[in-house]
Design a protein around this motif. Sequence first.
Motif, PDB file in Angstrom:
ATOM      1  N   LYS A  78       0.811  -1.219   0.000  1.00 22.28           N
ATOM      2  CA  LYS A  78       0.000   0.000   0.000  1.00 22.28           C
ATOM      3  C   LYS A  78       0.843   1.267   0.000  1.00 22.28           C
ATOM      4  CE  LYS A  78      -4.138  -1.907   2.244  1.00 22.28           C
ATOM      5  NZ  LYS A  78      -5.005  -1.850   3.439  1.00 22.28           N
ATOM      6  N   ASP A  79       1.958   1.253   0.763  1.00 18.35           N
ATOM      7  CA  ASP A  79       2.784   2.476   0.782  1.00 18.35           C
ATOM      8  C   ASP A  79       3.893   2.444  -0.276  1.00 18.35           C
ATOM      9  OD1 ASP A  79       4.905   0.930   1.746  1.00 18.35           O
ATOM     10  OD2 ASP A  79       4.728   1.633   3.804  1.00 18.35           O
ATOM     11  N   ARG A  80       3.873   1.370  -1.094  1.00 14.24           N
ATOM     12  CA  ARG A  80       4.777   1.212  -2.241  1.00 14.24           C
ATOM     13  C   ARG A  80       6.244   1.053  -1.853  1.00 14.24           C
ATOM     14  NH1 ARG A  80       0.704   4.554  -3.528  1.00 14.24           N
ATOM     15  NH2 ARG A  80      -0.528   4.116  -5.386  1.00 14.24           N
ATOM     16  N   SER A  81       6.493   0.628  -0.623  1.00  8.68           N
ATOM     17  CA  SER A  81       7.858   0.253  -0.267  1.00  8.68           C
ATOM     18  C   SER A  81       8.171  -1.158  -0.768  1.00  8.68           C
ATOM     19  CB  SER A  81       8.073   0.338   1.248  1.00  8.68           C
ATOM     20  OG  SER A  81       7.189  -0.529   1.935  1.00  8.68           O
ATOM     21  N   LEU A  82       7.118  -1.885  -1.201  1.00  9.08           N
ATOM     22  CA  LEU A  82       7.262  -3.177  -1.866  1.00  9.08           C
ATOM     23  C   LEU A  82       6.556  -3.108  -3.215  1.00  9.08           C
ATOM     24  CD1 LEU A  82       6.520  -5.699   1.040  1.00  9.08           C
ATOM     25  CD2 LEU A  82       8.760  -5.201   0.042  1.00  9.08           C
ATOM     26  N   ASP A  83       7.137  -3.751  -4.217  1.00  6.31           N
ATOM     27  CA  ASP A  83       6.531  -3.766  -5.549  1.00  6.31           C
ATOM     28  C   ASP A  83       5.508  -4.885  -5.702  1.00  6.31           C
ATOM     29  OD1 ASP A  83       8.166  -1.645  -6.697  1.00  6.31           O
ATOM     30  OD2 ASP A  83       9.819  -3.059  -6.554  1.00  6.31           O
ATOM     31  N   LEU A  84       5.791  -6.028  -5.086  1.00  3.48           N
ATOM     32  CA  LEU A  84       4.953  -7.205  -5.274  1.00  3.48           C
ATOM     33  C   LEU A  84       4.918  -8.025  -3.992  1.00  3.48           C
ATOM     34  CD1 LEU A  84       3.385  -9.250  -7.086  1.00  3.48           C
ATOM     35  CD2 LEU A  84       5.609 -10.202  -7.728  1.00  3.48           C
ATOM     36  N   GLY A  85       3.740  -8.515  -3.637  1.00  2.91           N
ATOM     37  CA  GLY A  85       3.602  -9.376  -2.467  1.00  2.91           C
ATOM     38  C   GLY A  85       3.021 -10.721  -2.853  1.00  2.91           C
ATOM     39  N   LEU A  86       3.638 -11.788  -2.380  1.00  2.00           N
ATOM     40  CA  LEU A  86       3.093 -13.139  -2.502  1.00  2.00           C
ATOM     41  C   LEU A  86       2.589 -13.492  -1.112  1.00  2.00           C
ATOM     42  CD1 LEU A  86       5.997 -14.753  -4.596  1.00  2.00           C
ATOM     43  CD2 LEU A  86       4.000 -13.462  -5.415  1.00  2.00           C
ATOM     44  N   LEU A  87       1.297 -13.344  -0.890  1.00  2.00           N
ATOM     45  CA  LEU A  87       0.762 -13.314   0.466  1.00  2.00           C
ATOM     46  C   LEU A  87      -0.614 -13.949   0.556  1.00  2.00           C
ATOM     47  CD1 LEU A  87      -1.310 -10.896  -0.226  1.00  2.00           C
ATOM     48  CD2 LEU A  87       0.493  -9.392   0.528  1.00  2.00           C
ATOM     49  N   MET A  88      -1.121 -14.050   1.796  1.00  2.00           N
ATOM     50  CA  MET A  88      -2.491 -14.493   2.005  1.00  2.00           C
ATOM     51  C   MET A  88      -3.420 -13.332   1.679  1.00  2.00           C
ATOM     52  SD  MET A  88      -2.626 -16.964   5.369  1.00  2.00           S
ATOM     53  CE  MET A  88      -1.212 -16.372   6.309  1.00  2.00           C
ATOM     54  N   GLY A  89      -3.936 -13.328   0.477  1.00  2.00           N
ATOM     55  CA  GLY A  89      -4.735 -12.209   0.010  1.00  2.00           C
ATOM     56  C   GLY A  89      -6.203 -12.582  -0.120  1.00  2.00           C
ATOM     57  N   PRO A  90      -6.945 -11.735  -0.828  1.00  2.00           N
ATOM     58  CA  PRO A  90      -6.474 -10.560  -1.563  1.00  2.00           C
ATOM     59  C   PRO A  90      -6.404  -9.315  -0.690  1.00  2.00           C
ATOM     60  CG  PRO A  90      -8.799 -10.906  -1.954  1.00  2.00           C
ATOM     61  CD  PRO A  90      -8.356 -12.045  -1.090  1.00  2.00           C
ATOM     62  N   ILE A  91      -5.802  -8.260  -1.242  1.00  2.00           N
ATOM     63  CA  ILE A  91      -5.789  -6.950  -0.607  1.00  2.00           C
ATOM     64  C   ILE A  91      -6.953  -6.147  -1.176  1.00  2.00           C
ATOM     65  CG2 ILE A  91      -4.497  -4.811  -0.253  1.00  2.00           C
ATOM     66  CD1 ILE A  91      -1.931  -6.404  -0.631  1.00  2.00           C
ATOM     67  N   SER A  92      -7.860  -5.732  -0.325  1.00  2.00           N
ATOM     68  CA  SER A  92      -9.082  -5.055  -0.785  1.00  2.00           C
ATOM     69  C   SER A  92      -8.862  -3.550  -0.907  1.00  2.00           C
ATOM     70  CB  SER A  92     -10.237  -5.352   0.180  1.00  2.00           C
ATOM     71  OG  SER A  92     -10.499  -6.728   0.236  1.00  2.00           O
ATOM     72  N   GLU A  93      -8.224  -3.155  -1.984  1.00  2.00           N
ATOM     73  CA  GLU A  93      -8.022  -1.744  -2.306  1.00  2.00           C
ATOM     74  C   GLU A  93      -8.272  -1.574  -3.799  1.00  2.00           C
ATOM     75  OE1 GLU A  93      -7.207   0.911  -0.477  1.00  2.00           O
ATOM     76  OE2 GLU A  93      -6.987  -0.118   1.444  1.00  2.00           O
TER      77      GLU A  93
END
Length: 305
Positions: A138-153
Amino acid sequence: MNYKRLETFVWVATLGNFRKAAERLHTTQPAISARIAGLEEELGVKLFTREGGSSPIVLTSKGKELLPYIEKILYQTEQLRKRAAISTAYSGVLRLGVSETIVNTWLPDFLSRLHKEMPNLDVEMTVDVTANITIGIKDRSLDLGLLMGPISEPNIINRELCTFPLSWVASPKLDLPDRLLYLEELTKWPIITYAKATKPYVEISQKFRELEGPPAHFFASTSLAACRSLAIDAVGIATLPNIMISKELETGNLRKLRSVWTPNDLKFTASYSDEPFNPLAEVATNVACSAAQEYDKTQHSNGAT
């Protein structure tokens, strides 16, 4: 028109800060200032203004008008590169956030494929819990996340990767009965599980709070490898992805428990912000989806569940 100047303009507009844009583009703040000044001179307009003090840099009315056009130019440039199959054109740094479950499964294959696809790319990898990776996306300190998603944005792209079922496991040393177990019977031992800031922990702790009788005690950890080791050493009862315990089940160091309730499967996504357009994250996401699908096929052909 200079591509780097256009790219810099979009990142300064997005982050509202020359220093952050410099960090994102791996250059210096004076270089960012020079690019913006050069673009303003080339276009003959003022693009940014500072309202004073510590206020962020903001777009002028003309800057706001031009932003969507410049974003479109960058997007079409990347589409041209992809159609021309210029894999060597992708260079720079991909800041990657990864959940530990992925680290313990198909991450090596993903990184090998990524290097083959984009040999000039550097990767900065952070292994962390999903909550922290989400903040980074969200704050763009990371380009890509492989995570337990999804991110609701609304500006976050989520692509499905894989699903991992969970099981209750324990050391044979605990001598639990070989029958269907009630959750109340498990509270005699510590419940070894995911870190507090994760979906599994919230789901499991809430379920145990609903029980009558003595409260359950939790040993939470950000390291699944540590959870597995604690379970093997008979410290408590753990909930772990099936994919991480196959060897331990074969050797008899762990055994699956049959329970009236098991946590939901873990669903993983590749998630990244698409504002501004991020070609590295898009290409890397396609590679991650391929690696996850191949891993899933391999597991099914091997009879893993």
